[in-house]
Scaffold this motif. Structure first.
Motif, PDB file in Angstrom:
ATOM      1  N   CYS A  83       0.820  -1.236  -0.106  1.00  0.00           N
ATOM      2  CA  CYS A  83       0.050   0.122  -0.101  1.00  0.00           C
ATOM      3  C   CYS A  83       0.785   1.420  -0.066  1.00  0.00           C
ATOM      4  CB  CYS A  83      -0.767   0.062   1.035  1.00  0.00           C
ATOM      5  SG  CYS A  83      -1.998  -1.372   1.334  1.00  0.00           S
ATOM      6  N   VAL A  84       1.802   1.270   0.685  1.00  0.00           N
ATOM      7  CA  VAL A  84       2.639   2.494   0.852  1.00  0.00           C
ATOM      8  C   VAL A  84       4.222   2.471   0.582  1.00  0.00           C
ATOM      9  CG1 VAL A  84       1.180   3.418   2.353  1.00  0.00           C
ATOM     10  CG2 VAL A  84       2.903   2.247   3.420  1.00  0.00           C
ATOM     11  N   TYR A  85       5.094   3.252   0.356  1.00  0.00           N
ATOM     12  CA  TYR A  85       6.498   3.358   0.471  1.00  0.00           C
ATOM     13  C   TYR A  85       7.035   3.480   1.585  1.00  0.00           C
ATOM     14  CZ  TYR A  85      10.942   4.193  -1.108  1.00  0.00           C
ATOM     15  OH  TYR A  85      12.607   4.109  -1.030  1.00  0.00           O
ATOM     16  N   HIS A  86       7.768   2.715   2.054  1.00  0.00           N
ATOM     17  CA  HIS A  86       8.527   2.702   3.588  1.00  0.00           C
ATOM     18  C   HIS A  86       9.798   2.386   3.521  1.00  0.00           C
ATOM     19  CE1 HIS A  86       9.270   1.260   7.595  1.00  0.00           C
ATOM     20  NE2 HIS A  86       8.593   2.159   8.168  1.00  0.00           N
ATOM     21  N   ASN A  87      10.687   3.464   3.853  1.00  0.00           N
ATOM     22  CA  ASN A  87      12.084   3.350   3.685  1.00  0.00           C
ATOM     23  C   ASN A  87      12.698   4.287   4.656  1.00  0.00           C
ATOM     24  OD1 ASN A  87      15.197   2.884   3.349  1.00  0.00           O
ATOM     25  ND2 ASN A  87      14.558   2.794   1.003  1.00  0.00           N
ATOM     26  N   ILE A  88      12.822   3.775   6.007  1.00  0.00           N
ATOM     27  CA  ILE A  88      13.371   4.841   7.013  1.00  0.00           C
ATOM     28  C   ILE A  88      14.887   5.561   6.390  1.00  0.00           C
ATOM     29  CG2 ILE A  88      14.288   5.162   9.329  1.00  0.00           C
ATOM     30  CD1 ILE A  88      12.155   3.036  10.033  1.00  0.00           C
ATOM     31  N   ASP A  89      15.749   4.539   5.903  1.00  0.00           N
ATOM     32  CA  ASP A  89      17.148   5.204   5.690  1.00  0.00           C
ATOM     33  C   ASP A  89      16.997   6.212   4.293  1.00  0.00           C
ATOM     34  OD1 ASP A  89      18.132   3.326   7.419  1.00  0.00           O
ATOM     35  OD2 ASP A  89      18.255   1.780   6.119  1.00  0.00           O
ATOM     36  N   PHE A  90      15.881   6.117   3.652  1.00  0.00           N
ATOM     37  CA  PHE A  90      15.922   6.847   2.505  1.00  0.00           C
ATOM     38  C   PHE A  90      15.099   8.213   2.908  1.00  0.00           C
ATOM     39  CE2 PHE A  90      13.270   8.353  -1.353  1.00  0.00           C
ATOM     40  CZ  PHE A  90      14.389   8.913  -1.902  1.00  0.00           C
ATOM     41  N   ASP A  91      13.781   8.057   3.569  1.00  0.00           N
ATOM     42  CA  ASP A  91      13.170   9.304   3.756  1.00  0.00           C
ATOM     43  C   ASP A  91      13.356  10.086   4.831  1.00  0.00           C
ATOM     44  OD1 ASP A  91      11.428   8.889   1.420  1.00  0.00           O
ATOM     45  OD2 ASP A  91      10.035   7.564   2.408  1.00  0.00           O
ATOM     46  N   ILE A  92      14.042   9.296   5.932  1.00  0.00           N
ATOM     47  CA  ILE A  92      14.073  10.198   7.225  1.00  0.00           C
ATOM     48  C   ILE A  92      15.365  10.689   7.433  1.00  0.00           C
ATOM     49  CG2 ILE A  92      13.900   9.909   9.789  1.00  0.00           C
ATOM     50  CD1 ILE A  92      11.410   9.722   8.365  1.00  0.00           C
ATOM     51  N   PRO A  93      15.641  11.980   7.772  1.00  0.00           N
ATOM     52  CA  PRO A  93      17.045  12.517   7.968  1.00  0.00           C
ATOM     53  C   PRO A  93      17.906  11.498   8.994  1.00  0.00           C
ATOM     54  CG  PRO A  93      15.504  14.190   8.150  1.00  0.00           C
ATOM     55  CD  PRO A  93      14.475  12.975   7.906  1.00  0.00           C
ATOM     56  N   PRO A  94      19.237  11.572   9.018  1.00  0.00           N
ATOM     57  CA  PRO A  94      19.909  10.752   9.718  1.00  0.00           C
ATOM     58  C   PRO A  94      19.594  10.907  11.327  1.00  0.00           C
ATOM     59  CG  PRO A  94      21.263  11.406   7.797  1.00  0.00           C
ATOM     60  CD  PRO A  94      19.995  12.242   7.964  1.00  0.00           C
ATOM     61  N   GLU A  95      19.735  12.447  11.636  1.00  0.00           N
ATOM     62  CA  GLU A  95      19.516  12.531  12.977  1.00  0.00           C
ATOM     63  C   GLU A  95      18.255  12.122  13.614  1.00  0.00           C
ATOM     64  OE1 GLU A  95      18.401  16.288  10.767  1.00  0.00           O
ATOM     65  OE2 GLU A  95      19.892  14.729  10.752  1.00  0.00           O
ATOM     66  N   HIS A  96      17.176  11.775  13.009  1.00  0.00           N
ATOM     67  CA  HIS A  96      15.813  11.369  13.461  1.00  0.00           C
ATOM     68  C   HIS A  96      15.547  10.121  13.105  1.00  0.00           C
ATOM     69  CE1 HIS A  96      15.256  15.499  14.401  1.00  0.00           C
ATOM     70  NE2 HIS A  96      15.054  15.924  13.372  1.00  0.00           N
ATOM     71  N   GLN A  97      16.435   9.191  12.619  1.00  0.00           N
ATOM     72  CA  GLN A  97      16.217   7.815  11.989  1.00  0.00           C
ATOM     73  C   GLN A  97      16.039   6.980  13.326  1.00  0.00           C
ATOM     74  OE1 GLN A  97      19.004   6.470   9.161  1.00  0.00           O
ATOM     75  NE2 GLN A  97      18.390   7.913   7.660  1.00  0.00           N
ATOM     76  N   THR A  98      16.882   7.095  14.313  1.00  0.00           N
ATOM     77  CA  THR A  98      16.740   6.455  15.543  1.00  0.00           C
ATOM     78  C   THR A  98      15.459   6.413  16.276  1.00  0.00           C
ATOM     79  OG1 THR A  98      18.942   6.499  15.881  1.00  0.00           O
ATOM     80  CG2 THR A  98      17.812   5.640  17.624  1.00  0.00           C
ATOM     81  N   THR A  99      14.674   7.486  16.117  1.00  0.00           N
ATOM     82  CA  THR A  99      13.531   7.812  16.948  1.00  0.00           C
ATOM     83  C   THR A  99      12.502   7.237  16.196  1.00  0.00           C
ATOM     84  OG1 THR A  99      14.444   9.743  17.835  1.00  0.00           O
ATOM     85  CG2 THR A  99      11.956   9.511  17.781  1.00  0.00           C
ATOM     86  N   VAL A 100      12.588   7.418  14.840  1.00  0.00           N
ATOM     87  CA  VAL A 100      11.309   6.676  13.945  1.00  0.00           C
ATOM     88  C   VAL A 100      11.493   5.264  13.833  1.00  0.00           C
ATOM     89  CG1 VAL A 100      10.519   6.687  11.565  1.00  0.00           C
ATOM     90  CG2 VAL A 100      11.270   9.029  12.420  1.00  0.00           C
ATOM     91  N   ARG A 101      12.769   4.756  13.962  1.00  0.00           N
ATOM     92  CA  ARG A 101      13.025   3.251  13.970  1.00  0.00           C
ATOM     93  C   ARG A 101      12.367   2.712  15.174  1.00  0.00           C
ATOM     94  NH1 ARG A 101      17.305   3.293  11.860  1.00  0.00           N
ATOM     95  NH2 ARG A 101      16.893   2.672  10.089  1.00  0.00           N
ATOM     96  N   ARG A 102      12.542   3.487  16.497  1.00  0.00           N
ATOM     97  CA  ARG A 102      12.022   2.962  17.581  1.00  0.00           C
ATOM     98  C   ARG A 102      10.700   2.891  17.668  1.00  0.00           C
ATOM     99  NH1 ARG A 102      15.909   5.915  21.930  1.00  0.00           N
ATOM    100  NH2 ARG A 102      17.681   4.880  21.536  1.00  0.00           N
TER     101      ARG A 102
END
Length: 363
Positions: free
Chosen positions: A173-192
């Protein structure tokens, strides 16, 4: 031997001519002035044997011809270069080359290229090949970076979540890619938060399993609990992804204050739902504390599973509280505010036909 009886006594012998006898008394020198090709220092000029005739009796074979010995390289032996063996006096140096200076120089260059390869040229060619390979890779990286940047800006992304096998009738349904879409400084929070959503899915499924065991062992007394567990699992699993996880994902990706506010609202509802799930109100669809202790007197195994389910929901609640505090710090550190969120929501609602489309655009 007797004289020739058929010879004419009055015939004059041509070899007795004074000019012939003068020349015959001298040795004829051959090759004088020409440099010895074998570079022998003691070489004598080569001579050609000359026959000396004294009188007519010489023509008759009464006397043997006298010869002058010719040799190359000097010495008394017939070998070239003197000595007892052929070639024993050859020098170890290469033979001397003949011709003008330009021809000799070209011959030396050709000999050098054959005997000793040009290592500097080989190293230069190797460096050139490596440089071309690095330039090609750099060009490919630039093209890939441009493609990814275009995908980020224009949204040309293929849906890849949830990961569904190709033989299924439905598609992601959706495109999901934390490493690509999220800035590096916020990737840890979004991944949690993503891991918390996965744990929430596990809690709903485990609650359904416990309720299914209850209806199998206790009968229709817990029928409403089992029915609601199916409804909650089927409804809240996709809604939790869209309403609070996906909301935070897009808020961080687009740096949107409005999406941050919607995330706080829906995530607060998730915390409240987890608290209710942990309590386990009878006939409420959750095998929480109350329901588990009631079941423990009837079936110990189901009662223990209900207690474990309650602990899962308590842990889910604590994780959600911790994460919302961390995300609020991130929200304040990025300069977001209520006024900015209100302006974004008003602009989104004004550009849409109705309020529902504005909400859908925020997802």
């Amino acid at each position: 031997m007797d004289e020739n009886p058929f010879a004419d006594p009055n015939q004059v012998n041509p070899f007795m001519d004074p000019s012939v006898t003068q020349v015959s008394q001298q040795s004829t020198t051959v090759g004088a002035g020409i440099e010895d090709p074998f570079n022998a220092p003691s070489a004598e000029p080569a001579t050609v044997p000359v026959i000396s005739h004294s009188d007519n009796s010489a023509m008759a074979g009464s006397s043997a011809p006298t010869t002058t010995t010719s040799s190359y390289g000097g010495g008394n032996n017939p070998g070239y270069g003197g000595g007892n063996n052929y070639g024993s006096s050859f020098s170890s140096q290469p033979p001397k080359q003949y011709g003008n200076d330009e021809t000799i120089q070209k011959q030396e260059e050709v000999t050098t290229e054959i005997v000793e390869p040009n290592s500097e040229k080989m190293v230069e060619d190797e460096f050139r090949k490596r440089e071309e390979d690095l330039e090609r890779r750099e060009r490919q990286l630039r093209e890939e970076q441009k493609r990814l940047e275009d995908a980020r800006v224009y949204g040309d992304r293929v849906p890849n979540f949830p990961p569904i096998p190709s033989f299924f009738p439905c598609t992601p349904c959706v495109y999901h890619n934390i490493d690509f879409d999220i800035p590096p400084e916020h990737q840890t929070t979004v991944r949690r938060v993503f891991y918390h959503w996965q744990f929430t899915v596990f809690c709903y499924l485990f609650n359904f399993v416990v309720c299914f065991g209850m209806i199998c062992k206790l009968g229709t007394d817990v029928g409403s609990t089992f029915g609601l567990s199916i409804l909650f699992a089927a409804l809240f699993i996709p809604l939790s992804f869209l309403t609070w996880y996906r909301m935070l994902y897009n808020a961080v990706r687009q740096d949107s204050a409005m999406r941050y506010m919607l995330f706080f609202f829906t995530y607060g509802f998730q915390i409240l739902s987890s608290i209710i799930s942990a309590l386990g109100i009878p006939d409420g669809g959750y095998a929480g504390w109350i329901t588990s202790f009631q079941t423990l007197s009837k079936n110990k195994l189901l009662g223990v599973l209900g207690i474990i389910n309650s602990l899962f929901w308590v842990g889910n609640t604590l994780i959600a509280v911790y994460l919302i505090m961390q995300i609020h710090k991130t929200y304040r550190s990025t300069g977001q505010s209520m006024e900015k969120a209100s302006g974004e929501f008003a602009a989104s609602a004004g550009s849409s036909r109705n309020f529902g489309q504005a909400v859908l655009r925020s997802l």
